[in-house]
Scaffold this motif. Structure first.
Motif, PDB file in Angstrom:
ATOM      1  N   TRP A  36      45.121  45.090  42.445  1.00 16.69           N
ATOM      2  CA  TRP A  36      45.633  44.177  41.365  1.00 16.69           C
ATOM      3  C   TRP A  36      46.265  42.986  41.797  1.00 16.69           C
ATOM      4  CZ3 TRP A  36      44.424  44.089  36.087  1.00 16.69           C
ATOM      5  CH2 TRP A  36      44.218  45.309  35.521  1.00 16.69           C
ATOM      6  N   ARG A  38      47.798  38.956  40.761  1.00 18.12           N
ATOM      7  CA  ARG A  38      48.115  37.970  40.103  1.00 18.12           C
ATOM      8  C   ARG A  38      48.179  36.622  40.353  1.00 18.12           C
ATOM      9  NH1 ARG A  38      54.361  40.023  39.323  1.00 18.12           N
ATOM     10  NH2 ARG A  38      55.253  38.975  41.225  1.00 18.12           N
ATOM     11  N   ARG A  45      46.900  33.135  44.314  1.00 18.69           N
ATOM     12  CA  ARG A  45      46.801  34.494  43.796  1.00 18.69           C
ATOM     13  C   ARG A  45      47.238  35.419  44.804  1.00 18.69           C
ATOM     14  NH1 ARG A  45      41.350  34.740  42.759  1.00 18.69           N
ATOM     15  NH2 ARG A  45      41.442  35.070  40.493  1.00 18.69           N
ATOM     16  N   ASP A  89      57.354  37.724  36.338  1.00 23.53           N
ATOM     17  CA  ASP A  89      55.949  38.495  36.240  1.00 23.53           C
ATOM     18  C   ASP A  89      55.051  37.679  35.466  1.00 23.53           C
ATOM     19  OD1 ASP A  89      58.121  41.570  36.042  1.00 23.53           O
ATOM     20  OD2 ASP A  89      57.057  40.554  37.759  1.00 23.53           O
ATOM     21  N   TYR A  93      46.500  38.427  35.320  1.00 21.10           N
ATOM     22  CA  TYR A  93      46.265  39.701  36.333  1.00 21.10           C
ATOM     23  C   TYR A  93      44.818  40.017  36.528  1.00 21.10           C
ATOM     24  CZ  TYR A  93      51.173  40.383  36.817  1.00 21.10           C
ATOM     25  OH  TYR A  93      52.737  40.242  36.672  1.00 21.10           O
TER      26      TYR A  93
END
Length: 114
Positions: A36, A38, A45, A89, A93
């Motif tokens: 994963w 983000r 990224r 955060d 994603y």
């Protein structure tokens, strides 16, 4: 080529939780390590979590202890359980294979309000 579709993002308050899903149109077992990523506005990224077929996981320091990556090879799906979310955060994603990267999916937006 295998296509990736991410879902599960949304708007959540700080301290909240979300569970993201990444469904592949083909076998993820053959892809082995899945991750994963983000990308926040104006930033590169970054890889936040990865998992191999044996279930071995690794996390970025910024999410360690709060995020959990898992996979279901029978469903060709990778998950990211995100707890204790913080405003930092906030990002788009998405997921991909680390050893044989595929075309990126559309990603899923996660927004954490303070």
């Amino acid at each position: 080529q295998v296509q990736l579709v991410e879902s599960g993002g949304g708007l959540v308050q700080a301290g909240g939780s979300l569970r993201l899903s990444c469904e592949a149109s083909g076998s993820i077992f053959s892809l082995n390590i899945m991750g994963w990523y983000r990308q926040a506005p104006g930033k590169a990224r970054e890889l936040v979590a990865r998992i191999n077929n044996e279930g071995t996981t690794n996390y970025a320091d910024s999410v360690k202890g709060r995020f959990t990556i898992s996979r279901d090879n029978a469903k060709n799906t990778v998950y990211l359980q995100m707890n204790s979310l913080k405003p930092e955060d906030t990002a788009v994603y998405d997921c991909n294979a680390l050893l044989l990267p595929l075309r990126w999916g559309q990603g899923t937006q996660v927004t954490v309000s303070s």
